[in-house]
Scaffold this motif. Structure first.
Motif, PDB file in Angstrom:
ATOM      1  N   LYS A 235      -4.570  12.782  12.838  1.00 49.08           N
ATOM      2  CA  LYS A 235      -5.539  11.792  13.312  1.00 49.08           C
ATOM      3  C   LYS A 235      -6.916  12.408  13.485  1.00 49.08           C
ATOM      4  O   LYS A 235      -7.929  11.823  13.098  1.00 49.08           O
ATOM      5  CB  LYS A 235      -5.091  11.191  14.642  1.00 49.08           C
ATOM      6  CG  LYS A 235      -4.006  10.183  14.517  1.00 49.08           C
ATOM      7  CD  LYS A 235      -3.653   9.634  15.891  1.00 49.08           C
ATOM      8  CE  LYS A 235      -2.489   8.691  15.817  1.00 49.08           C
ATOM      9  NZ  LYS A 235      -2.144   8.152  17.135  1.00 49.08           N
ATOM     10  N   GLN A 236      -6.971  13.596  14.082  1.00 47.43           N
ATOM     11  CA  GLN A 236      -8.256  14.253  14.301  1.00 47.43           C
ATOM     12  C   GLN A 236      -8.896  14.683  12.991  1.00 47.43           C
ATOM     13  O   GLN A 236     -10.106  14.575  12.820  1.00 47.43           O
ATOM     14  CB  GLN A 236      -8.080  15.457  15.221  1.00 47.43           C
ATOM     15  CG  GLN A 236      -7.739  15.076  16.641  1.00 47.43           C
ATOM     16  CD  GLN A 236      -7.477  16.282  17.521  1.00 47.43           C
ATOM     17  OE1 GLN A 236      -7.677  17.419  17.116  1.00 47.43           O
ATOM     18  NE2 GLN A 236      -7.005  16.036  18.723  1.00 47.43           N
ATOM     19  N   ALA A 237      -8.085  15.147  12.081  1.00 43.92           N
ATOM     20  CA  ALA A 237      -8.620  15.650  10.812  1.00 43.92           C
ATOM     21  C   ALA A 237      -9.140  14.543   9.912  1.00 43.92           C
ATOM     22  O   ALA A 237     -10.148  14.715   9.225  1.00 43.92           O
ATOM     23  CB  ALA A 237      -7.547  16.451  10.084  1.00 43.92           C
ATOM     24  N   ILE A 238      -8.470  13.412   9.900  1.00 40.32           N
ATOM     25  CA  ILE A 238      -8.869  12.338   8.985  1.00 40.32           C
ATOM     26  C   ILE A 238      -9.670  11.249   9.673  1.00 40.32           C
ATOM     27  O   ILE A 238     -10.066  10.283   9.037  1.00 40.32           O
ATOM     28  CB  ILE A 238      -7.656  11.722   8.257  1.00 40.32           C
ATOM     29  CG1 ILE A 238      -6.741  10.981   9.240  1.00 40.32           C
ATOM     30  CG2 ILE A 238      -6.902  12.768   7.472  1.00 40.32           C
ATOM     31  CD1 ILE A 238      -5.599  10.236   8.576  1.00 40.32           C
TER      32      ILE A 238
ATOM     33  N   GLN B 118     -12.894  10.278   5.385  1.00 39.17           N
ATOM     34  CA  GLN B 118     -12.348   9.042   4.846  1.00 39.17           C
ATOM     35  C   GLN B 118     -13.094   8.617   3.592  1.00 39.17           C
ATOM     36  O   GLN B 118     -12.482   8.204   2.600  1.00 39.17           O
ATOM     37  CB  GLN B 118     -12.389   7.945   5.906  1.00 39.17           C
ATOM     38  CG  GLN B 118     -11.417   8.215   7.042  1.00 39.17           C
ATOM     39  CD  GLN B 118     -11.506   7.172   8.130  1.00 39.17           C
ATOM     40  OE1 GLN B 118     -11.797   6.021   7.861  1.00 39.17           O
ATOM     41  NE2 GLN B 118     -11.257   7.586   9.360  1.00 39.17           N
ATOM     42  N   GLU B 119     -14.396   8.726   3.632  1.00 43.49           N
ATOM     43  CA  GLU B 119     -15.198   8.354   2.465  1.00 43.49           C
ATOM     44  C   GLU B 119     -14.834   9.215   1.258  1.00 43.49           C
ATOM     45  O   GLU B 119     -14.561   8.690   0.171  1.00 43.49           O
ATOM     46  CB  GLU B 119     -16.681   8.517   2.789  1.00 43.49           C
ATOM     47  CG  GLU B 119     -17.605   8.216   1.642  1.00 43.49           C
ATOM     48  CD  GLU B 119     -19.060   8.531   1.990  1.00 43.49           C
ATOM     49  OE1 GLU B 119     -19.809   8.864   1.058  1.00 43.49           O
ATOM     50  OE2 GLU B 119     -19.426   8.453   3.171  1.00 43.49           O
TER      51      GLU B 119
ATOM     52  N   VAL C 297       0.742   6.429  -2.263  1.00 46.52           N
ATOM     53  CA  VAL C 297       1.722   6.690  -1.206  1.00 46.52           C
ATOM     54  C   VAL C 297       1.112   7.578  -0.126  1.00 46.52           C
ATOM     55  O   VAL C 297       1.225   7.292   1.068  1.00 46.52           O
ATOM     56  CB  VAL C 297       3.006   7.327  -1.790  1.00 46.52           C
ATOM     57  CG1 VAL C 297       3.976   7.719  -0.695  1.00 46.52           C
ATOM     58  CG2 VAL C 297       3.668   6.370  -2.771  1.00 46.52           C
ATOM     59  N   ILE C 298       0.444   8.641  -0.532  1.00 44.64           N
ATOM     60  CA  ILE C 298      -0.195   9.538   0.440  1.00 44.64           C
ATOM     61  C   ILE C 298      -1.345   8.820   1.134  1.00 44.64           C
ATOM     62  O   ILE C 298      -1.523   8.941   2.343  1.00 44.64           O
ATOM     63  CB  ILE C 298      -0.647  10.843  -0.235  1.00 44.64           C
ATOM     64  CG1 ILE C 298       0.593  11.663  -0.613  1.00 44.64           C
ATOM     65  CG2 ILE C 298      -1.569  11.641   0.681  1.00 44.64           C
ATOM     66  CD1 ILE C 298       0.314  12.936  -1.359  1.00 44.64           C
ATOM     67  N   ALA C 299      -2.118   8.047   0.392  1.00 45.85           N
ATOM     68  CA  ALA C 299      -3.222   7.305   0.997  1.00 45.85           C
ATOM     69  C   ALA C 299      -2.701   6.339   2.064  1.00 45.85           C
ATOM     70  O   ALA C 299      -3.248   6.249   3.158  1.00 45.85           O
ATOM     71  CB  ALA C 299      -4.003   6.544  -0.068  1.00 45.85           C
ATOM     72  N   ALA C 300      -1.618   5.638   1.774  1.00 46.15           N
ATOM     73  CA  ALA C 300      -1.054   4.703   2.741  1.00 46.15           C
ATOM     74  C   ALA C 300      -0.517   5.449   3.963  1.00 46.15           C
ATOM     75  O   ALA C 300      -0.697   4.991   5.105  1.00 46.15           O
ATOM     76  CB  ALA C 300       0.065   3.909   2.088  1.00 46.15           C
ATOM     77  N   PHE C 301       0.099   6.591   3.735  1.00 48.01           N
ATOM     78  CA  PHE C 301       0.617   7.409   4.833  1.00 48.01           C
ATOM     79  C   PHE C 301      -0.521   7.811   5.780  1.00 48.01           C
ATOM     80  O   PHE C 301      -0.410   7.695   6.986  1.00 48.01           O
ATOM     81  CB  PHE C 301       1.312   8.653   4.278  1.00 48.01           C
ATOM     82  CG  PHE C 301       1.795   9.608   5.338  1.00 48.01           C
ATOM     83  CD1 PHE C 301       3.027   9.401   5.961  1.00 48.01           C
ATOM     84  CD2 PHE C 301       1.047  10.708   5.702  1.00 48.01           C
ATOM     85  CE1 PHE C 301       3.468  10.279   6.942  1.00 48.01           C
ATOM     86  CE2 PHE C 301       1.470  11.580   6.677  1.00 48.01           C
ATOM     87  CZ  PHE C 301       2.695  11.364   7.293  1.00 48.01           C
ATOM     88  N   LEU C 302      -1.628   8.268   5.197  1.00 43.49           N
ATOM     89  CA  LEU C 302      -2.755   8.711   6.012  1.00 43.49           C
ATOM     90  C   LEU C 302      -3.489   7.542   6.666  1.00 43.49           C
ATOM     91  O   LEU C 302      -3.873   7.622   7.840  1.00 43.49           O
ATOM     92  CB  LEU C 302      -3.716   9.544   5.169  1.00 43.49           C
ATOM     93  CG  LEU C 302      -3.143  10.864   4.665  1.00 43.49           C
ATOM     94  CD1 LEU C 302      -4.143  11.564   3.758  1.00 43.49           C
ATOM     95  CD2 LEU C 302      -2.753  11.765   5.819  1.00 43.49           C
ATOM     96  N   LYS C 303      -3.659   6.454   5.964  1.00 47.17           N
ATOM     97  CA  LYS C 303      -4.339   5.279   6.540  1.00 47.17           C
ATOM     98  C   LYS C 303      -3.579   4.750   7.746  1.00 47.17           C
ATOM     99  O   LYS C 303      -4.191   4.259   8.686  1.00 47.17           O
ATOM    100  CB  LYS C 303      -4.486   4.177   5.486  1.00 47.17           C
ATOM    101  CG  LYS C 303      -5.613   4.432   4.525  1.00 47.17           C
ATOM    102  CD  LYS C 303      -5.745   3.295   3.523  1.00 47.17           C
ATOM    103  CE  LYS C 303      -6.849   3.603   2.537  1.00 47.17           C
ATOM    104  NZ  LYS C 303      -7.002   2.564   1.525  1.00 47.17           N
ATOM    105  N   ALA C 304      -2.268   4.854   7.719  1.00 49.71           N
ATOM    106  CA  ALA C 304      -1.455   4.378   8.842  1.00 49.71           C
ATOM    107  C   ALA C 304      -1.662   5.231  10.087  1.00 49.71           C
ATOM    108  O   ALA C 304      -1.295   4.819  11.175  1.00 49.71           O
ATOM    109  CB  ALA C 304       0.019   4.375   8.444  1.00 49.71           C
ATOM    110  N   ARG C 305      -2.261   6.396   9.930  1.00 51.19           N
ATOM    111  CA  ARG C 305      -2.464   7.298  11.062  1.00 51.19           C
ATOM    112  C   ARG C 305      -3.899   7.332  11.576  1.00 51.19           C
ATOM    113  O   ARG C 305      -4.219   8.075  12.473  1.00 51.19           O
ATOM    114  CB  ARG C 305      -2.008   8.703  10.678  1.00 51.19           C
ATOM    115  CG  ARG C 305      -0.513   8.823  10.840  1.00 51.19           C
ATOM    116  CD  ARG C 305       0.135   9.543   9.706  1.00 51.19           C
ATOM    117  NE  ARG C 305       1.584   9.482   9.870  1.00 51.19           N
ATOM    118  CZ  ARG C 305       2.350   8.533   9.360  1.00 51.19           C
ATOM    119  NH1 ARG C 305       1.824   7.559   8.684  1.00 51.19           N
ATOM    120  NH2 ARG C 305       3.647   8.546   9.540  1.00 51.19           N
ATOM    121  N   ILE C 306      -4.757   6.508  11.012  1.00 53.37           N
ATOM    122  CA  ILE C 306      -6.146   6.472  11.469  1.00 53.37           C
ATOM    123  C   ILE C 306      -6.226   5.664  12.735  1.00 53.37           C
ATOM    124  O   ILE C 306      -5.668   4.629  12.871  1.00 53.37           O
ATOM    125  CB  ILE C 306      -7.076   5.884  10.379  1.00 53.37           C
ATOM    126  CG1 ILE C 306      -7.064   6.800   9.180  1.00 53.37           C
ATOM    127  CG2 ILE C 306      -8.471   5.687  10.913  1.00 53.37           C
ATOM    128  CD1 ILE C 306      -7.854   6.278   7.994  1.00 53.37           C
TER     129      ILE C 306
END
Length: 56
Positions: A27-30, A36-37, A47-56
């Motif tokens: 969360k802190q890193a992204i 994000q940009e 799949v990775i993008a969705a994984f990371l977006k879910a943690r923002i």
């Protein structure tokens, strides 16, 4: 910058590696607008993008 480079080098097979990284660290890193940009504009793995977006 190292964290950004880590994510840029992650392959589909390594999604499991992201799942064991501390969620608060992710969360802190992204959480930054610049990350994000850069990342999401250039991410080629949905799949990775969705994984990371879910943690923002």
């Amino acid at each position: 910058m190292r964290f950004f480079n880590f994510f840029c080098g992650v392959a589909k097979n390594d999604l499991a590696a992201l799942k064991v990284v501390d969620e608060e660290l992710i969360k802190q890193a992204i959480g930054g607008a610049r990350f994000q940009e850069c990342f999401f504009d250039n991410c080629q793995d949905d799949v990775i993008a969705a994984f990371l977006k879910a943690r923002i």
